[in-house]
Each structure stands twice: as structure tokens, then as C-alpha cells.
Design an enzyme around this catalytic site. Structure first.
Site, mmCIF file in Angstrom:
data_model
loop_
_atom_site.group_PDB
_atom_site.id
_atom_site.type_symbol
_atom_site.label_atom_id
_atom_site.label_comp_id
_atom_site.label_asym_id
_atom_site.label_seq_id
_atom_site.Cartn_x
_atom_site.Cartn_y
_atom_site.Cartn_z
ATOM 1 N N GLU A 171 0.886 -1.249 0.076
ATOM 2 C CA GLU A 171 -0.136 -0.074 0.082
ATOM 3 C C GLU A 171 0.766 1.297 0.064
ATOM 4 O OE1 GLU A 171 -2.740 0.982 3.101
ATOM 5 O OE2 GLU A 171 -3.754 2.285 1.944
ATOM 6 N N GLU A 195 5.029 4.964 3.363
ATOM 7 C CA GLU A 195 4.566 6.180 3.762
ATOM 8 C C GLU A 195 5.430 7.248 4.128
ATOM 9 O OE1 GLU A 195 2.688 9.218 4.239
ATOM 10 O OE2 GLU A 195 1.057 7.849 4.014
ATOM 11 N N ASN A 198 9.778 7.742 -0.025
ATOM 12 C CA ASN A 198 9.242 8.073 -1.151
ATOM 13 C C ASN A 198 8.841 6.832 -2.185
ATOM 14 O OD1 ASN A 198 8.382 9.761 -3.458
ATOM 15 N ND2 ASN A 198 10.447 10.082 -4.214
ATOM 16 N N ASP A 245 -2.580 12.211 -2.556
ATOM 17 C CA ASP A 245 -2.881 13.571 -2.493
ATOM 18 C C ASP A 245 -3.074 14.252 -3.848
ATOM 19 O OD1 ASP A 245 -2.044 14.141 0.397
ATOM 20 O OD2 ASP A 245 0.046 13.509 -0.368
ATOM 21 N N LYS A 248 -4.456 22.009 -7.672
ATOM 22 C CA LYS A 248 -4.099 23.292 -8.305
ATOM 23 C C LYS A 248 -3.296 22.979 -9.617
ATOM 24 C CE LYS A 248 -4.047 26.669 -4.529
ATOM 25 N NZ LYS A 248 -3.161 27.199 -3.505
ATOM 26 N N ASP A 253 -11.387 10.900 -4.783
ATOM 27 C CA ASP A 253 -12.737 11.611 -4.587
ATOM 28 C C ASP A 253 -12.364 12.691 -5.445
ATOM 29 O OD1 ASP A 253 -10.741 12.548 -2.925
ATOM 30 O OD2 ASP A 253 -12.259 13.517 -1.373
HETATM 31 C C1 LIG Z 1 -4.535 12.007 1.387
HETATM 32 S S1 LIG Z 1 -3.583 10.824 2.286
HETATM 33 C C2 LIG Z 1 -4.342 9.250 2.194
HETATM 34 C C3 LIG Z 1 -3.924 8.252 3.100
HETATM 35 C C4 LIG Z 1 -4.649 6.940 2.991
HETATM 36 N N1 LIG Z 1 -4.351 6.161 1.676
HETATM 37 C C5 LIG Z 1 -6.358 7.119 3.266
HETATM 38 O O1 LIG Z 1 -6.961 6.929 2.531
HETATM 39 O O2 LIG Z 1 -6.769 7.286 4.580
HETATM 40 C C6 LIG Z 1 -2.096 10.596 1.123
HETATM 41 C C7 LIG Z 1 -1.075 9.902 2.008
HETATM 42 O O3 LIG Z 1 0.117 9.768 0.822
HETATM 43 C C8 LIG Z 1 1.306 9.885 1.559
HETATM 44 N N2 LIG Z 1 2.402 10.256 0.453
HETATM 45 C C9 LIG Z 1 2.066 11.122 -0.488
HETATM 46 N N3 LIG Z 1 3.138 11.009 -1.321
HETATM 47 C C10 LIG Z 1 3.859 9.959 -1.072
HETATM 48 C C11 LIG Z 1 4.929 9.342 -1.343
HETATM 49 N N4 LIG Z 1 5.786 9.713 -2.628
HETATM 50 N N5 LIG Z 1 5.524 8.225 -0.925
HETATM 51 C C12 LIG Z 1 5.175 7.758 0.329
HETATM 52 N N6 LIG Z 1 3.810 8.336 0.751
HETATM 53 C C13 LIG Z 1 3.509 9.270 0.128
HETATM 54 C C14 LIG Z 1 1.030 11.110 2.430
HETATM 55 O O4 LIG Z 1 2.142 11.288 3.259
HETATM 56 C C15 LIG Z 1 -0.254 10.759 2.959
HETATM 57 O O5 LIG Z 1 -0.411 10.270 4.202
#
Ligand SMILES: C[S@@+](CC[C@H](N)C(=O)[O-])C[C@H]1O[C@@H](n2cnc3c(N)ncnc32)[C@H](O)[C@@H]1O
Length: 240
Positions: free
Chosen positions: A70, A95, A122, A145, A149, A181
Site C-alpha cells: 500500500e 508512507e 518516497n 494527494d 491546483k 474523490d
Molecule cells: C490523502 S492521504 C491518504 C491516506 C490513506 N491512503 C487514506 O485513504 O486515509 C495521502 C498519503 O500519501 C502519502 N504520500 C504522498 N506521497 C507519497 C510518496 N511519494 N511516498 C509515500 N507516501 C506518500 C502522504 O504522506 C499521505 O499520508
């Protein structure tokens, strides 16, 4: 924002969150990380992955089992649910959110989970080099994320070229599952993945059915409360 003191070239899909950790989260990192967190040798940046580093699933879990990865596991809701209900499968959470990983460890410990490992890095670098080629049975990316924008769209993880990275880590016939979403990100995901030669749609009609292994998270709840449609997508890794 690039991490200070680094020389990363490509934009990343996250901004590191600071903030104080609670005592429980600090304790999780001290006491539970040796069990759950796979330490990654770094390259330039704090969350980077050294290109020579490898995560060998059989060595990490002490067995050979299907592997689900995940990406962006947040607080760990989906992967804790999955790893407690499917003990025959191994799970890997990737994460960059330190506090979220701490919470995931605390929940894993409470549920006596042994089939879960966490990586603070990453995600594209994990898929590109850290995981052995074809080692993952499924990759999940739920509510990445959205970088809504226009000037930030270059930070979106699901962009042209992501098929090559995810397709490398997935075995032939493996499945990439996504949910969002944000309608225009959903459309971008579908356009990008439809065009990537490594993948084919695993759904008929416009969108996939809601994936039954996906639990409700705060991000999905917020999207629903704002009246947004939740879009699921699923793609199969075509044989190499
Ligand atoms: C909007 S949150 C959604 C979290 C979870 N999947 C949920 O549905 O509750 C997006 C997550 O992706 C992580 N994230 C974003 N870019 C990432 C990357 N390049 N590598 C690892 N994690 C990442 C962020 O830190 C964040 O916790």
C-alpha cells in the site's frame, strides 16, 4: 517543497509534515520500529532509497506468501484491517508521514499482526528499485494527494511513466487498485493508465466497483461529506 539539504531533481508527491509526536507515537518508534519498520539505506534525501538497497520479502516475513503493497497508507486504517483479516498474505505499507507510521505500528501491535512491514520512503523509489521486479501481487493507492491546483499537477503520483514503475514491481497478472474523490485526478489516472503498455483495465464500464478490501477513511468521509463521487479503478499487469 524539496527537503532541505537535498538534491532531488524530480518533484515529489508530498510535503513532509512536521509537528510534535505524542508520547505514544515516540514510544512506537522506539519500541515497535525494530519489529515493523524496514530500515532503508538512503540516497540524497531523508525519504530517498539508495538504488542498491533491496527488500527481499521472503527474508522480511520469513515465509513465501502473496505480497500487497500500500502506497501512502496514512494512519494505516486499510492495511491494518487487511493484515488482520488476511493472515495468509504479507503486507507492506509505504508512507512518508512519520506520525501515521507510528499509529500504524501501535495498531499492528494491539492486533498482534505479524504479516506487516512498514517503509518510510518516497514510494516511487520503492517500486522502482527497492522491491524485486515482479514481487508484488497487488499495489494499492487510496486517496493519493490530489494536488488540485493546476500548477501542482506535476506533483501527482499517477502521471505518465507511473505504469513503468508500478508495472516493474507487480508480477504478471498482478493488480493495481486506486481510489480518489477528485474527479479530475480520477480522469487523469484513467487516461494515464489506459495508455501505459504495462496495464489493462480490470473493470467494465466507466469505473471499477468499490474494492471490498478498502475500508472507509477520514479522506473518503470528507470527500463524501463534500458531495464528491468516489472513484475506484483497477488495472491488471499484462504479461511481460
Ligand atoms: C490523502 S492521504 C491518504 C491516506 C490513506 N491512503 C487514506 O485513504 O486515509 C495521502 C498519503 O500519501 C502519502 N504520500 C504522498 N506521497 C507519497 C510518496 N511519494 N511516498 C509515500 N507516501 C506518500 C502522504 O504522506 C499521505 O499520508
Amino acid at each position: 517543497m524539496a527537503e532541505p539539504g537535498t538534491r532531488r531533481q524530480a518533484p515529489v508527491s508530498f510535503v513532509r509534515r512536521g509537528g510534535r509526536m505524542s508520547d505514544a507515537q515516540e514510544r512506537a518508534w522506539r519500541e515497535l520500529a525494530p519489529t515493523y519498520v524496514h530500515d532503508v539505506p538512503r540516497d540524497a534525501a531523508h525519504t530517498s532509497v539508495h538504488p542498491d538497497a533491496r527488500f527481499i520479502p521472503e527474508e522480511e516475513y520469513g515465509r513465501s506468501a502473496p505480497l500487497v503493497v500500500e502506497i501512502g497508507s496514512g494512519q494505516g486504517h486499510a492495511i491494518i484491517h487487511a493484515s488482520t483479516t488476511r493472515r495468509d498474505v504479507d503486507f507492506l505499507a509505504v508512507e512518508v508521514y512519520h506520525g501515521g507510521l507510528a499509529r500504524t505500528m501501535l495498531e499492528a501491535y494491539k492486533a498482534d499482526v505479524t504479516n506487516l512491514r512498514l517503509i518510510e520512503a518516497n514510494a516511487p523509489e520503492v517500486l522502482e528499485t527497492l522491491l524485486p521486479e515482479g514481487s508484488a501481487d497487488e499495489i494499492w493507492i487510496f486517496f493519493p494527494d490530489p494536488w488540485h491546483k493546476k500548477r501542482h499537477h506535476k506533483r501527482r503520483m499517477i502521471s505518465p511513466g507511473f505504469g513503468r514503475i508500478a508495472g516493474r514491481a507487480l508480477r504478471d497478472g498482478g493488480v493495481l487498485r486506486l481510489a480518489t474523490d477528485w474527479e479530475d485526478y480520477a480522469l487523469q489516472m484513467r487516461e494515464v493508465l489506459d495508455a501505459e503498455p504495462e496495464f489493462q483495465r480490470a473493470f467494465a464500464g466507466d469505473w471499477a466497483e468499490r474494492f471490498e478490501g478498502r475500508v472507509m477513511t477520514a479522506f473518503e468521509r470528507k470527500g463524501i461529506d463534500k458531495g464528491r463521487d468516489i472513484r475506484d479503478l483497477a488495472y491488471t499487469r499484462v504479461p511481460r
